[in-house]
Design an enzyme around this catalytic site. Structure first.
Site, mmCIF file in Angstrom:
data_model
loop_
_atom_site.group_PDB
_atom_site.id
_atom_site.type_symbol
_atom_site.label_atom_id
_atom_site.label_comp_id
_atom_site.label_asym_id
_atom_site.label_seq_id
_atom_site.Cartn_x
_atom_site.Cartn_y
_atom_site.Cartn_z
ATOM 1 N N LYS A 1 0.876 -1.185 0.000
ATOM 2 C CA LYS A 1 0.000 0.000 0.000
ATOM 3 C C LYS A 1 0.907 1.227 0.000
ATOM 4 C CE LYS A 1 -1.994 3.018 1.842
ATOM 5 N NZ LYS A 1 -1.790 4.432 1.418
ATOM 6 N N GLU B 1 9.174 2.250 11.062
ATOM 7 C CA GLU B 1 10.221 3.258 10.830
ATOM 8 C C GLU B 1 9.510 4.604 10.814
ATOM 9 O OE1 GLU B 1 13.434 2.334 10.401
ATOM 10 O OE2 GLU B 1 12.877 0.225 10.551
ATOM 11 N N CYS C 1 13.799 11.133 6.430
ATOM 12 C CA CYS C 1 13.611 10.940 7.880
ATOM 13 C C CYS C 1 14.886 11.219 8.650
ATOM 14 C CB CYS C 1 13.115 9.533 8.143
ATOM 15 S SG CYS C 1 14.164 8.313 7.365
ATOM 16 N N GLU D 1 9.191 17.691 14.294
ATOM 17 C CA GLU D 1 9.665 17.401 12.942
ATOM 18 C C GLU D 1 8.931 18.299 11.934
ATOM 19 O OE1 GLU D 1 8.297 13.725 11.003
ATOM 20 O OE2 GLU D 1 10.395 13.280 10.584
#
Ligand code: NAD
Length: 485
Positions: A176, A252, A286, A388
């Site tokens: 997905k 993750e 990331c 973030e």
């Protein structure tokens, strides 16, 4: 306009829920994507289960390796197509799309063929108390049907990091991809089909997260495990969903990564490295370092040099020669990044460079561009320093001692990555051992060897991706004990 379909049991299926993918470069509509409904996701899982219980469950290691290598070969042959899909979806400049996204993805399929072929098991000999001998040995077996849910920032590679090891171990996969970047995953399905994988072994469902394909997949009890990369809050939802039936997750997640530059660092390398670490892929990696801590004697010089380098970066369309940075992935994401930038200004930041929406006076003005930011002057409590941003931003603060900088770097719920710049290896090693992050680079950033495990601590994730760890995640460990009299 391109049409992107679901791939289920070897068939390409439309749905009655199309949505439009828009270019981040110029706002043009580039594809119609067909969102899979619950019935389609359940069908994909059912067909994958049948494939696993059928011939694929008996497939030999040699045949799996041959098919994985076929995928790598076809990816290389179709690399320009993949690169274009990736670049038009994300807006990343061609050279980066070629190297980061496509080149490594083909390598990963080949690497997993080697890795699984060389995987060894444990064995232990034992003398039972009642005499005779015993031999214990372990076996790793495919889990069955597994899910791979991926984000939009490096779409192909982050999907391949799940799909390649899962197939290598003999599982059937439901992929997905992010709704924001559906193109390269669709090409991957074509390539896997062309490589000769039997129907049902790899399936692709398009769609969104909540109340859509993502949630339908995680709620299906026949999916044994989920490899997921994305936001921390989504990871929490997936973990909750997988708890039903006690299913496994490898997550993750996000980060707020600190870079540390000591006064003895090679300044040229530290500045060039930080330019890469904070602004590659428009800061949408990331591992990006959104927080830099620089030892006070070189603070002003570092800020000046990084500010100049960032201010001179060429921003533009992915295909333009010499372009170093494209747009953010979407207008929606730019709104989020811009609001965090505006908040930083309100909180008292000084912008050394950047922060505005650039004007090109061409169709790029309909894109999702933003000027990269180098900022100073914020307290550690500011949202810009704590949360973030996932955009081209870097806040730089001074520090005076090793103990202080370790505390500053660790002052976050995340624990994903860090870069340490110094020419004193003892110091680098000492500081590395105290930084709470799953991935630490010394005098570099994102020096990645995909045979090595990479994962996050704290709110940055559970488990690790890469090398043998991913093969272990996508398999069950069985211990067999034989009595030998
Ligand atoms: P996201 O969490 O919004 O989406 C990721 C994927 O999850 C998409 O495919 C999405 O459709 C799906 N999803 C969303 N809600 C879901 C739900 N309720 N159930 C099932 N699936 C759902 O993340 P994003 O915005 O695509 O990616 C950016 C984030 O990813 C950033 O936080 C970044 O730090 C993180 N990231 C982490 C790593 C890492 O290795 N740690 C790598 C890349 C990106």
């Amino acid at each position: 306009m391109k049409e992107l379909l679901n791939y289920i049991n070897g068939e390409w299926l439309k749905s009655d829920k199309p949505f439009i993918k828009v270019s981040p470069v110029n706002g043009r509509e580039i594809a119609t994507v067909y969102e899979a409904d619950k019935a389609m996701v359940d069908l994909a899982v059912q067909k994958a289960k049948e494939a696993f219980e059928g011939e694929w469950g008996q497939v030999t290691l040699q045949e799996r390796c041959r098919l994985l290598r076929n995928v790598a070969d076809i990816m290389e042959r179709r690399s320009e197509e993949l690169m274009l899909a990736e670049s038009t979806d994300v807006g990343v400049p061609y050279p980066a799309a070629r190297m980061l996204n496509v080149g490594r993805s083909a390598f990963a399929f080949r690497m997993y063929a080697d890795e699984v072929a060389n995987m060894f098991e444990q064995s232990h000999q034992f003398t039972p108390p009642n005499g005779g001998h015993a031999l214990h040995y372990t076996m790793r077996r495919a889990k069955g049907v597994v899910g791979a849910i991926s984000p939009w920032n490096v779409p192909l590679l982050l999907l391949v990091f799940k799909v390649a090891p899962a197939l290598a171990m003999g599982n059937c996969v439901i992929a997905k991809p992010s709704e924001v970047t559906p193109q390269s995953a669709t090409l991957l399905a074509e390539i896997i089909e062309e490589a000769g994988f039997p129907a049902g072994v790899f399936n692709l469902v398009h769609g969104f997260g909540a109340n859509s394909a993502g949630a339908f997949l995680t709620e299906n009890p026949d999916v044994a495990a989920f490899g997921f990369t994305g936001d921390t809050s989504t990871g929490e939802i997936i973990m909750r969903s997988a708890a039903k039936g006690v299913r496994n997750v490898c997550l993750e997640l996000g980060g707020k990564n600190a870079g540390i530059v000591f006064a003895d660092a090679d300044l040229d390398k530290a500045v060039a490295g930080t330019l890469r670490s904070a602004f590659t892929n428009c800061g949408q990696i990331c591992y990006s370092t959104e927080r830099m801590y620089v030892e006070r004697p070189i603070f002003d010089e570092f800020v000046k040099r990084l500010g100049n380098a960032v201010g001179n970066m060429k921003i533009g369309s992915p295909e333009e020669d010499g372009v170093q940075m494209g747009p953010l992935v979407s207008h929606h994401h730019r709104d989020k990044v811009k609001s965090m930038i505006d908040e930083a200004l309100k909180d008292g930041a000084t912008f050394v460079t950047g922060g505005r929406i650039p004007q090109f006076n061409d169709e790029k003005d309909n894109g999702a561009f933003i000027q990269p930011v180098v900022a100073i002057g914020l307290p550690e409590s500011a949202s810009f320093v704590r949360n973030e941003v996932f955009g081209p931003v870097c806040h730089i603060a001074p520090f005076d001692t090793e103990e202080e900088v370790v505390k500053l770097a660790n002052n976050t719920k995340y624990g994903l990555a860090s870069s340490i710049w110094t020419q004193n290896f003892s110091k680098a090693h000492r500081v590395s051992s105290k930084i709470r992050a799953g991935n630490i680079w010394i005098n570099d950033w994102q020096l990645r060897d995909i045979r090595t495990p990479m994962g996050g601590l704290g709110a940055s994730g559970v488990g690790a991706q890469g090398g043998r760890e991913s093969l272990e995640f996508f398999s069950d460990l069985i211990n067999v004990t034989a009595r030998i009299d």
